[in-house]
Design a protein around this motif. Sequence first.
Motif, short mmCIF file in Angstrom:
data_model
loop_
_atom_site.label_atom_id
_atom_site.label_comp_id
_atom_site.label_asym_id
_atom_site.label_seq_id
_atom_site.Cartn_x
_atom_site.Cartn_y
_atom_site.Cartn_z
N ARG A 14 1.00 -0.98 -0.01
CA ARG A 14 -0.15 0.04 0.47
C ARG A 14 0.92 1.52 0.25
O ARG A 14 0.83 2.39 -1.01
CB ARG A 14 -0.55 0.21 1.22
N GLU A 15 2.11 1.37 0.93
CA GLU A 15 2.93 2.62 0.88
C GLU A 15 3.52 2.93 -0.29
O GLU A 15 3.34 3.27 -0.76
CB GLU A 15 3.69 1.94 1.79
N THR A 16 3.96 1.81 -1.25
CA THR A 16 4.68 2.00 -2.76
C THR A 16 3.70 2.15 -3.26
O THR A 16 4.27 3.20 -4.33
CB THR A 16 4.82 0.63 -2.77
N VAL A 17 2.15 1.98 -3.42
CA VAL A 17 1.72 1.66 -4.32
C VAL A 17 0.59 3.50 -4.32
O VAL A 17 0.87 4.28 -5.25
CB VAL A 17 0.69 1.42 -4.18
N LEU A 18 0.92 3.55 -2.74
CA LEU A 18 0.27 5.49 -2.62
C LEU A 18 1.52 6.24 -3.31
O LEU A 18 1.31 8.10 -3.46
CB LEU A 18 0.62 5.65 -1.39
N GLU A 19 2.90 5.66 -2.83
CA GLU A 19 4.31 6.77 -2.79
C GLU A 19 3.99 6.79 -4.74
O GLU A 19 4.33 8.06 -5.45
CB GLU A 19 4.90 6.46 -2.49
N VAL A 20 3.89 6.31 -5.57
CA VAL A 20 3.91 5.95 -7.01
C VAL A 20 2.08 6.70 -6.98
O VAL A 20 2.95 7.29 -8.39
CB VAL A 20 3.69 4.07 -7.30
N THR A 21 1.59 6.71 -6.95
CA THR A 21 0.09 7.21 -7.54
C THR A 21 0.13 8.38 -6.93
O THR A 21 0.60 9.29 -8.61
CB THR A 21 -1.07 6.16 -6.47
N ALA A 22 1.21 9.05 -6.05
CA ALA A 22 1.47 10.63 -5.58
C ALA A 22 2.34 11.73 -6.78
O ALA A 22 1.85 12.02 -7.36
CB ALA A 22 1.68 10.74 -4.07
N ALA A 23 2.93 10.72 -7.43
CA ALA A 23 3.97 10.98 -7.98
C ALA A 23 3.38 11.51 -9.76
O ALA A 23 3.90 11.75 -10.00
CB ALA A 23 5.82 10.15 -7.99
N LEU A 24 3.25 10.02 -10.00
CA LEU A 24 2.13 10.06 -10.78
C LEU A 24 1.01 11.55 -11.05
O LEU A 24 0.64 11.84 -11.84
CB LEU A 24 1.55 8.66 -11.16
N ALA A 25 0.12 11.60 -10.21
CA ALA A 25 -0.32 12.58 -10.07
C ALA A 25 0.27 13.78 -9.86
O ALA A 25 -0.49 14.77 -11.17
CB ALA A 25 -1.63 12.43 -8.86
N ALA A 26 1.51 13.28 -9.64
CA ALA A 26 1.96 15.39 -9.33
C ALA A 26 2.17 15.68 -11.50
O ALA A 26 2.77 17.06 -11.53
CB ALA A 26 3.07 15.17 -8.94
N GLU A 27 2.73 14.14 -11.95
CA GLU A 27 3.36 14.25 -13.29
C GLU A 27 2.36 14.15 -14.41
O GLU A 27 2.57 15.17 -15.69
CB GLU A 27 3.88 12.95 -13.29
N HIS A 28 1.35 13.67 -14.18
CA HIS A 28 0.13 14.08 -15.24
C HIS A 28 -0.85 13.94 -15.23
O HIS A 28 -2.42 14.12 -15.68
CB HIS A 28 -0.50 12.09 -15.26
N GLY A 29 -1.23 14.59 -13.50
CA GLY A 29 -3.18 14.58 -12.87
C GLY A 29 -3.95 13.28 -13.19
O GLY A 29 -3.23 12.99 -13.01
N LEU A 30 -4.65 13.44 -12.19
CA LEU A 30 -5.31 13.08 -11.56
C LEU A 30 -5.69 11.55 -12.78
O LEU A 30 -6.02 10.90 -12.86
CB LEU A 30 -6.05 13.02 -11.22
N ARG A 31 -6.20 11.95 -13.99
CA ARG A 31 -6.61 11.13 -14.63
C ARG A 31 -5.45 10.60 -15.92
O ARG A 31 -5.76 9.73 -16.46
CB ARG A 31 -7.89 12.02 -15.93
N GLY A 32 -4.54 10.93 -15.43
CA GLY A 32 -3.73 10.61 -15.90
C GLY A 32 -2.36 8.51 -14.92
O GLY A 32 -1.77 8.38 -15.19
N VAL A 33 -3.64 8.76 -13.98
CA VAL A 33 -2.93 7.78 -13.31
C VAL A 33 -3.87 6.13 -13.36
O VAL A 33 -5.37 6.39 -13.38
CB VAL A 33 -3.63 7.89 -11.54
N THR A 34 -3.73 6.04 -13.77
CA THR A 34 -4.42 4.30 -13.99
C THR A 34 -3.37 3.39 -14.12
O THR A 34 -2.07 3.20 -12.83
CB THR A 34 -3.47 4.19 -15.79
N MET A 35 -4.47 1.91 -13.55
CA MET A 35 -3.24 0.62 -12.67
C MET A 35 -2.03 0.38 -13.65
O MET A 35 -1.04 0.18 -13.35
CB MET A 35 -4.01 -0.45 -13.10
N SER A 36 -2.19 0.65 -15.63
CA SER A 36 -1.04 0.00 -15.35
C SER A 36 -0.35 1.22 -15.49
O SER A 36 1.28 0.35 -15.09
CB SER A 36 -0.55 0.73 -17.10
#
Length: 61
Positions: A14-36
Motif C-alpha cells: 500500500r505504501e509503495t502504491v501510494l507513493e507511486v500514485t502521488a508521483a504519477l498524479a503530480a506528473e500527469h494529473g489525476l486522470r493520468g493515474v492508471t493501473m497500468s
Amino acid sequence: MRRIPTEEHRRAVRETVLEVTAALAAEHGLRGVTMSRIVEGTGFVGDLLVKASGPVRCATT
C-alpha cells in the motif's frame, strides 16, 4: 502453493502504491493515474496490487 500476504506485506505494498500514485498524479494529473502506470511504477504484478491493496475507489468521479 500460494503464499498469503501478511499484514506487514500488505502495508508495504500500500505504501509503495501510494507513493507511486502521488508521483504519477503530480506528473500527469489525476486522470493520468492508471493501473497500468501504477503497475509499471511499482514493478508489482497487477493481481498483487488488487489482492494486497483491497478495493480501489475512483477519485475522479
